[in-house]
Design an enzyme around this catalytic site. Sequence first.
Site, PDB file in Angstrom:
ATOM      1  N   LYS A 114       0.827  -1.210   0.000  1.00 19.28           N
ATOM      2  CA  LYS A 114       0.000   0.000   0.000  1.00 19.28           C
ATOM      3  C   LYS A 114       0.858   1.256   0.000  1.00 19.28           C
ATOM      4  O   LYS A 114       0.496   2.256  -0.613  1.00 19.28           O
ATOM      5  CB  LYS A 114      -0.926   0.013   1.218  1.00 19.28           C
ATOM      6  CG  LYS A 114      -2.116  -0.914   1.057  1.00 19.28           C
ATOM      7  CD  LYS A 114      -3.083  -0.740   2.206  1.00 19.28           C
ATOM      8  CE  LYS A 114      -4.215  -1.755   2.112  1.00 19.28           C
ATOM      9  NZ  LYS A 114      -5.029  -1.803   3.323  1.00 19.28           N
ATOM     10  N   LYS A 196      -3.621 -11.023  -6.725  1.00 18.09           N
ATOM     11  CA  LYS A 196      -4.900 -11.368  -6.103  1.00 18.09           C
ATOM     12  C   LYS A 196      -6.045 -10.506  -6.640  1.00 18.09           C
ATOM     13  O   LYS A 196      -5.829  -9.365  -7.029  1.00 18.09           O
ATOM     14  CB  LYS A 196      -4.719 -11.284  -4.572  1.00 18.09           C
ATOM     15  CG  LYS A 196      -5.435 -10.216  -3.883  1.00 18.09           C
ATOM     16  CD  LYS A 196      -5.233 -10.192  -2.394  1.00 18.09           C
ATOM     17  CE  LYS A 196      -5.425  -8.713  -2.025  1.00 18.09           C
ATOM     18  NZ  LYS A 196      -5.463  -8.366  -0.658  1.00 18.09           N
ATOM     19  N   LYS A 199     -10.587  -5.146  -5.535  1.00 14.85           N
ATOM     20  CA  LYS A 199     -11.427  -4.095  -6.094  1.00 14.85           C
ATOM     21  C   LYS A 199     -10.614  -2.865  -6.462  1.00 14.85           C
ATOM     22  O   LYS A 199     -11.090  -1.986  -7.170  1.00 14.85           O
ATOM     23  CB  LYS A 199     -12.567  -3.732  -5.130  1.00 14.85           C
ATOM     24  CG  LYS A 199     -12.127  -3.385  -3.743  1.00 14.85           C
ATOM     25  CD  LYS A 199     -13.234  -3.556  -2.700  1.00 14.85           C
ATOM     26  CE  LYS A 199     -12.625  -3.606  -1.309  1.00 14.85           C
ATOM     27  NZ  LYS A 199     -13.498  -4.154  -0.302  1.00 14.85           N
TER      28      LYS A 199
HETATM   29  P1  TYM Z   1     -10.557  -6.720   3.445  1.00 13.12           P
HETATM   30  O1  TYM Z   1     -11.703  -5.819   3.656  1.00 13.12           O
HETATM   31  O2  TYM Z   1      -9.454  -6.301   2.535  1.00 13.12           O
HETATM   32  O3  TYM Z   1     -11.057  -8.124   2.936  1.00 13.12           O
HETATM   33  C1  TYM Z   1     -12.087  -8.837   3.605  1.00 13.12           C
HETATM   34  C2  TYM Z   1     -11.840 -10.320   3.581  1.00 13.12           C
HETATM   35  O4  TYM Z   1     -11.751 -10.790   2.243  1.00 13.12           O
HETATM   36  C3  TYM Z   1     -10.585 -11.575   2.083  1.00 13.12           C
HETATM   37  N1  TYM Z   1     -10.114 -11.411   0.693  1.00 13.12           N
HETATM   38  C4  TYM Z   1      -9.882 -12.427  -0.148  1.00 13.12           C
HETATM   39  N2  TYM Z   1      -9.998 -13.747  -0.008  1.00 13.12           N
HETATM   40  C5  TYM Z   1      -9.689 -14.520  -1.072  1.00 13.12           C
HETATM   41  N3  TYM Z   1      -9.272 -14.024  -2.259  1.00 13.12           N
HETATM   42  C6  TYM Z   1      -9.154 -12.700  -2.454  1.00 13.12           C
HETATM   43  N4  TYM Z   1      -8.742 -12.215  -3.640  1.00 13.12           N
HETATM   44  C7  TYM Z   1      -9.459 -11.833  -1.369  1.00 13.12           C
HETATM   45  N5  TYM Z   1      -9.444 -10.484  -1.202  1.00 13.12           N
HETATM   46  C8  TYM Z   1      -9.842 -10.257   0.049  1.00 13.12           C
HETATM   47  C9  TYM Z   1      -9.614 -11.039   3.101  1.00 13.12           C
HETATM   48  O5  TYM Z   1      -8.627 -11.993   3.426  1.00 13.12           O
HETATM   49  C10 TYM Z   1     -10.522 -10.737   4.263  1.00 13.12           C
HETATM   50  O6  TYM Z   1     -10.755 -11.899   5.038  1.00 13.12           O
HETATM   51  N6  TYM Z   1      -7.857  -6.146   7.568  1.00 13.12           N
HETATM   52  C11 TYM Z   1      -8.994  -6.816   7.028  1.00 13.12           C
HETATM   53  C12 TYM Z   1     -10.293  -6.497   7.730  1.00 13.12           C
HETATM   54  C13 TYM Z   1     -10.251  -6.702   9.213  1.00 13.12           C
HETATM   55  C14 TYM Z   1     -10.323  -7.925   9.907  1.00 13.12           C
HETATM   56  C15 TYM Z   1     -10.263  -7.599  11.308  1.00 13.12           C
HETATM   57  C16 TYM Z   1     -10.417  -9.248   9.507  1.00 13.12           C
HETATM   58  C17 TYM Z   1     -10.158  -5.721  10.145  1.00 13.12           C
HETATM   59  N7  TYM Z   1     -10.170  -6.243  11.409  1.00 13.12           N
HETATM   60  C18 TYM Z   1     -10.296  -8.561  12.283  1.00 13.12           C
HETATM   61  C19 TYM Z   1     -10.460 -10.217  10.506  1.00 13.12           C
HETATM   62  C20 TYM Z   1     -10.391  -9.875  11.884  1.00 13.12           C
HETATM   63  C21 TYM Z   1      -9.148  -6.405   5.578  1.00 13.12           C
HETATM   64  O7  TYM Z   1      -8.629  -5.429   5.146  1.00 13.12           O
HETATM   65  O8  TYM Z   1      -9.958  -7.169   4.851  1.00 13.12           O
END
Ligand code: TYM
Length: 331
Positions: A114, A196, A199
């Site tokens: 990032k 990966k 969005k």
């Molecule tokens: P975020 O919002 O980027 O993504 C949400 C969830 O989607 C999963 N994910 C994917 N899984 C498979 N293939 C992909 N291409 C893909 N892109 C995204 C992510 O692994 C995630 O599970 N930091 C986290 C949000 C968060 C969180 C937490 C998660 C904040 N606090 C506490 C668990 C526990 C995030 O940015 O996810």
Amino acid sequence: MEEKKTVFSGVQPSGALTIGNYIGSIRNWIDLQDDYNCFYSIVDLHAITVPQVPKDLRKNTLDLLALYLASGLDPEKSTIFIQSHVSAHAELTWVLNTMSYMGQLSRMTQFKEKSKRSEENLNAGLFTYPVLMASDILLYQTDLVPVGEDQKQHLELARDLAERFNNRYSETFKVPDPLIKKVGARIMSLQNPESKMSKSDNNENGYILLLDSPDIINRKIKRAVTDSLGQVKYSDEQPGVKNLINIYSAFSRNSIEEIESKYEGAGYGQFKKDLAEIVIEGLRPIQTKYDDYMKNKDYLKEVYKGGAEKAERVARKTLRKVYKKVGFIPR
Ligand code: TYM
């Protein structure tokens, strides 16, 4: 009766969700609801680590709540809430920040990526983002965190911080385990299977959104990159096809072997046609329910208010313990 174990997870309300988000996380949350004490958050504090337009953030937050419900999360079974409604998240983050090493935070892959992308907006929130995530998890004495592969390193930090705090003061936090599925934990871009699905991809043909129309889904899958081998095989030599098989498997619940044998001798044309159909049909009920929930803002409000109350009680209890242990005088 044995007490239920606790599950925590969250998604950022930073725009439309991809099927990667769905397959890697939300889809797996549904099944956990009966056997675990589940907390599912919309992590708006995380979302503002990149610039957000306030009115869009408000809309995306409600959108995500509607999508949670449309996907099958049930407020009667799980605690569904908006992160900023429970101030303990920000408060615990401060304490854990003072115990986080700059070195470890600067080695976080997501931060490195990032920061490369947004050099002019390299804010401190982006740097301590994983500490906020650790706070989310640790406040609820979480046993299991269902996430996609890309969150694994952040989970390790949460474990480290729990152990560090417990060692320095005394047993306070449960040390959480990640729950990462073998298939679907890393859905790749349809245009570049080396990176990966995200969005924030510049090429919109790289991702499928949960709310994409059938026409768009058809078109994106038709254009998905494959190879010249012409065989539906789950192999590292065919990363594009492998990724499509993962998506197929996630939506159809067929095993990899079943899919391979079904398409033995068939070309990519039929496989892609069927895949598009399966994805469209898989998303259809979610899209319909999403529209219904979005028409019922009062209900959404009821859900997030109820969720915040339940979450607050649990989170406060942990925060009180933490404040006491570090030496703050109770009010
Ligand atoms: P975020 O919002 O980027 O993504 C949400 C969830 O989607 C999963 N994910 C994917 N899984 C498979 N293939 C992909 N291409 C893909 N892109 C995204 C992510 O692994 C995630 O599970 N930091 C986290 C949000 C968060 C969180 C937490 C998660 C904040 N606090 C506490 C668990 C526990 C995030 O940015 O996810």
